[in-house]
Design an enzyme around this catalytic site. Sequence first.
Site, PDB file in Angstrom:
ATOM      1  N   PHE A 114       0.815  -1.223   0.000  1.00 46.04           N
ATOM      2  CA  PHE A 114       0.000   0.000   0.000  1.00 46.04           C
ATOM      3  C   PHE A 114       0.850   1.274   0.000  1.00 46.04           C
ATOM      4  O   PHE A 114       0.693   2.153   0.846  1.00 46.04           O
ATOM      5  CB  PHE A 114      -0.945   0.052   1.211  1.00 46.04           C
ATOM      6  CG  PHE A 114      -2.153  -0.841   1.125  1.00 46.04           C
ATOM      7  CD1 PHE A 114      -2.471  -1.533  -0.030  1.00 46.04           C
ATOM      8  CD2 PHE A 114      -2.986  -0.977   2.229  1.00 46.04           C
ATOM      9  CE1 PHE A 114      -3.590  -2.351  -0.094  1.00 46.04           C
ATOM     10  CE2 PHE A 114      -4.121  -1.796   2.170  1.00 46.04           C
ATOM     11  CZ  PHE A 114      -4.415  -2.479   1.012  1.00 46.04           C
ATOM     12  N   SER A 173      -5.402  -7.515   0.499  1.00 44.86           N
ATOM     13  CA  SER A 173      -3.998  -7.410   0.103  1.00 44.86           C
ATOM     14  C   SER A 173      -3.137  -8.151   1.116  1.00 44.86           C
ATOM     15  O   SER A 173      -3.309  -7.970   2.320  1.00 44.86           O
ATOM     16  CB  SER A 173      -3.570  -5.946   0.024  1.00 44.86           C
ATOM     17  OG  SER A 173      -4.170  -5.341  -1.091  1.00 44.86           O
ATOM     18  N   ASN A 175      -0.030  -7.791   1.795  1.00 46.69           N
ATOM     19  CA  ASN A 175       1.220  -7.121   2.162  1.00 46.69           C
ATOM     20  C   ASN A 175       1.093  -6.115   3.296  1.00 46.69           C
ATOM     21  O   ASN A 175       2.039  -5.402   3.601  1.00 46.69           O
ATOM     22  CB  ASN A 175       1.818  -6.459   0.923  1.00 46.69           C
ATOM     23  CG  ASN A 175       2.046  -7.474  -0.180  1.00 46.69           C
ATOM     24  OD1 ASN A 175       2.625  -8.541   0.066  1.00 46.69           O
ATOM     25  ND2 ASN A 175       1.562  -7.190  -1.376  1.00 46.69           N
ATOM     26  N   THR A 176      -0.077  -6.018   3.907  1.00 49.70           N
ATOM     27  CA  THR A 176      -0.235  -5.240   5.133  1.00 49.70           C
ATOM     28  C   THR A 176      -0.547  -6.248   6.231  1.00 49.70           C
ATOM     29  O   THR A 176      -1.605  -6.877   6.207  1.00 49.70           O
ATOM     30  CB  THR A 176      -1.380  -4.208   4.996  1.00 49.70           C
ATOM     31  OG1 THR A 176      -1.036  -3.268   3.980  1.00 49.70           O
ATOM     32  CG2 THR A 176      -1.614  -3.462   6.306  1.00 49.70           C
ATOM     33  N   ASN A 243      -8.103 -10.820  -5.223  1.00 52.20           N
ATOM     34  CA  ASN A 243      -6.773 -10.222  -5.108  1.00 52.20           C
ATOM     35  C   ASN A 243      -5.674 -11.236  -5.490  1.00 52.20           C
ATOM     36  O   ASN A 243      -5.968 -12.299  -6.025  1.00 52.20           O
ATOM     37  CB  ASN A 243      -6.592  -9.709  -3.677  1.00 52.20           C
ATOM     38  CG  ASN A 243      -5.874  -8.380  -3.633  1.00 52.20           C
ATOM     39  OD1 ASN A 243      -4.780  -8.266  -4.168  1.00 52.20           O
ATOM     40  ND2 ASN A 243      -6.466  -7.391  -2.998  1.00 52.20           N
TER      41      ASN A 243
HETATM   42  C1  LIG Z   1       1.951  -4.591  -8.826  1.00 47.69           C
HETATM   43  C2  LIG Z   1       0.572  -4.850  -8.318  1.00 47.69           C
HETATM   44  C3  LIG Z   1      -0.006  -3.982  -7.394  1.00 47.69           C
HETATM   45  C4  LIG Z   1      -1.287  -4.219  -6.909  1.00 47.69           C
HETATM   46  N1  LIG Z   1      -1.841  -3.335  -6.030  1.00 47.69           N
HETATM   47  C5  LIG Z   1      -3.114  -3.534  -5.605  1.00 47.69           C
HETATM   48  C6  LIG Z   1      -3.748  -2.597  -4.750  1.00 47.69           C
HETATM   49  O1  LIG Z   1      -3.181  -1.565  -4.392  1.00 47.69           O
HETATM   50  N2  LIG Z   1      -5.011  -2.876  -4.322  1.00 47.69           N
HETATM   51  C7  LIG Z   1      -5.691  -3.997  -4.716  1.00 47.69           C
HETATM   52  O2  LIG Z   1      -6.839  -4.192  -4.323  1.00 47.69           O
HETATM   53  N3  LIG Z   1      -5.136  -4.880  -5.562  1.00 47.69           N
HETATM   54  C8  LIG Z   1      -3.867  -4.676  -6.007  1.00 47.69           C
HETATM   55  N4  LIG Z   1      -3.299  -5.573  -6.873  1.00 47.69           N
HETATM   56  C9  LIG Z   1      -4.076  -6.780  -7.273  1.00 47.69           C
HETATM   57  C10 LIG Z   1      -4.793  -6.575  -8.609  1.00 47.69           C
HETATM   58  O3  LIG Z   1      -5.736  -5.552  -8.486  1.00 47.69           O
HETATM   59  C11 LIG Z   1      -5.487  -7.877  -9.046  1.00 47.69           C
HETATM   60  O4  LIG Z   1      -6.499  -8.183  -8.107  1.00 47.69           O
HETATM   61  C12 LIG Z   1      -4.531  -9.063  -9.144  1.00 47.69           C
HETATM   62  O5  LIG Z   1      -3.276  -8.640  -9.625  1.00 47.69           O
HETATM   63  C13 LIG Z   1      -5.059 -10.154 -10.054  1.00 47.69           C
HETATM   64  O6  LIG Z   1      -5.201  -9.696 -11.382  1.00 47.69           O
HETATM   65  P1  LIG Z   1      -4.093  -9.949 -12.533  1.00 47.69           P
HETATM   66  O7  LIG Z   1      -3.760 -11.406 -12.507  1.00 47.69           O
HETATM   67  O8  LIG Z   1      -4.776  -9.516 -13.802  1.00 47.69           O
HETATM   68  O9  LIG Z   1      -2.929  -9.101 -12.209  1.00 47.69           O
HETATM   69  C14 LIG Z   1      -2.012  -5.356  -7.359  1.00 47.69           C
HETATM   70  C15 LIG Z   1      -1.418  -6.217  -8.284  1.00 47.69           C
HETATM   71  C16 LIG Z   1      -0.149  -5.990  -8.777  1.00 47.69           C
HETATM   72  C17 LIG Z   1       0.440  -6.935  -9.792  1.00 47.69           C
END
Ligand SMILES: Cc1cc2nc3c(=O)[nH]c(=O)nc-3n(C[C@H](O)[C@H](O)[C@H](O)COP(=O)(O)O)c2cc1C
Length: 364
Positions: A114, A173, A175-176, A243
């Site tokens: 975050f 998430s 990571n928190t 997520n």
């Molecule tokens: C670099 C990165 C940062 C992310 N940051 C957030 C975030 O701040 N909040 C959140 O709800 N999901 C975050 N996600 C998760 C994405 O929104 C998504 O749920 C997840 O990556 C699965 O989709 P994808 O396979 O298309 O990447 C992040 C993903 C990545 C790769």
Amino acid sequence: MIDLLDRLARPFLYALEPEDAHGLAIRMLRFAPLPPVAGDDKRLTVRVFGLNFPNPIGVAAGFDKNAAVPDALLRVGFGFVEVGTVTPLPQTGNPRPRLFRLDADRGVINRLGFNSQGADAVLRRLAARAQFGGVVGINIGANKETPDRIADYVRLIERFAAVASYVTVNISSPNTPGLRNMQQAAVLDDLLARAIDARERVAPNAGPTPVLLKIAPDLSLPDLDDVVGIARSRRIDGMIVGNTTVTRPKSLRAMEQAKEAGGLSGRPLLPLANRMLAETFVRVEGAFPLVGAGGIDSGASALGKIRAGASLVQVYSGLVFRGLGLIAEIKDTLLAALGRDGQASLVDYVGADAAAVTAEPWPK
Ligand SMILES: Cc1cc2nc3c(=O)[nH]c(=O)nc-3n(C[C@H](O)[C@H](O)[C@H](O)COP(=O)(O)O)c2cc1C
């Protein structure tokens, strides 16, 4: 123009450290002379949460954490953009490096934690573009050091309701530390009760604001039973499934990067994300629509996500490996399917395979 941008930029972006590449991609979107939003085929229109989406393909949270480029993302063809996660106060997140590409798997691991410029900065940007229209939602999270997590969510809903098309409560998430414990029944019930209450309190001024809940793909099925039951009883407007995962599928080949702590996304997440989406779909019984995220990197995987239960889809990692051309590919695939099946809209596909997906062996 989009095609040109993609072809010029991608080899260069690939050569950079992943977080630098992301920063550069944002700057390019910010300054590129993009054409205005092109109209989509009417058959791609989706109406859910009381909102009209010109097409069902959204940018997942985390790509534009600070609302730097929502309108550029709408212009390159997305049907909606989810800005954030935003936290009430600015925070830097975890030390770098904290973003890793698993090239052999077309996956990404992140432990950003975050990093956010905070509510004031993001609110200012969203307020400045509010009159432009387009569906721009905000994904909200608690500060790492907050004394009261639920109060953080309540305050963010109150502040953002007027400038966001919808609000996503992100408690998934990885990571928190401790954040995902908010998916536990008693805490979640309190959180959602107070979130909906906050939304109702500001609605006379802010207008109606759908509240969505974003969950982890790592919930056990008994926990998912609880989460869906609470979401339904608190009458939230929808859920995002989901997520990143803290699991590491057996199929992973980029062994070194796979050892990094953090949430895995991209192609290796697809089977688990689809399974959890379908499991959620059968439990929700049509009470509210679902947004499917996790592992979409082609037209076929987007259609598969809709068939597993998603009314809307979101992509992030797929953009890293496929570039912006992925958006047009998904639209072409959806329109080809509609043409072939003689359908006027995507509604009949939503959840068509959910029961079948839940009957498969659990993804490993
Ligand atoms: C670099 C990165 C940062 C992310 N940051 C957030 C975030 O701040 N909040 C959140 O709800 N999901 C975050 N996600 C998760 C994405 O929104 C998504 O749920 C997840 O990556 C699965 O989709 P994808 O396979 O298309 O990447 C992040 C993903 C990545 C790769």
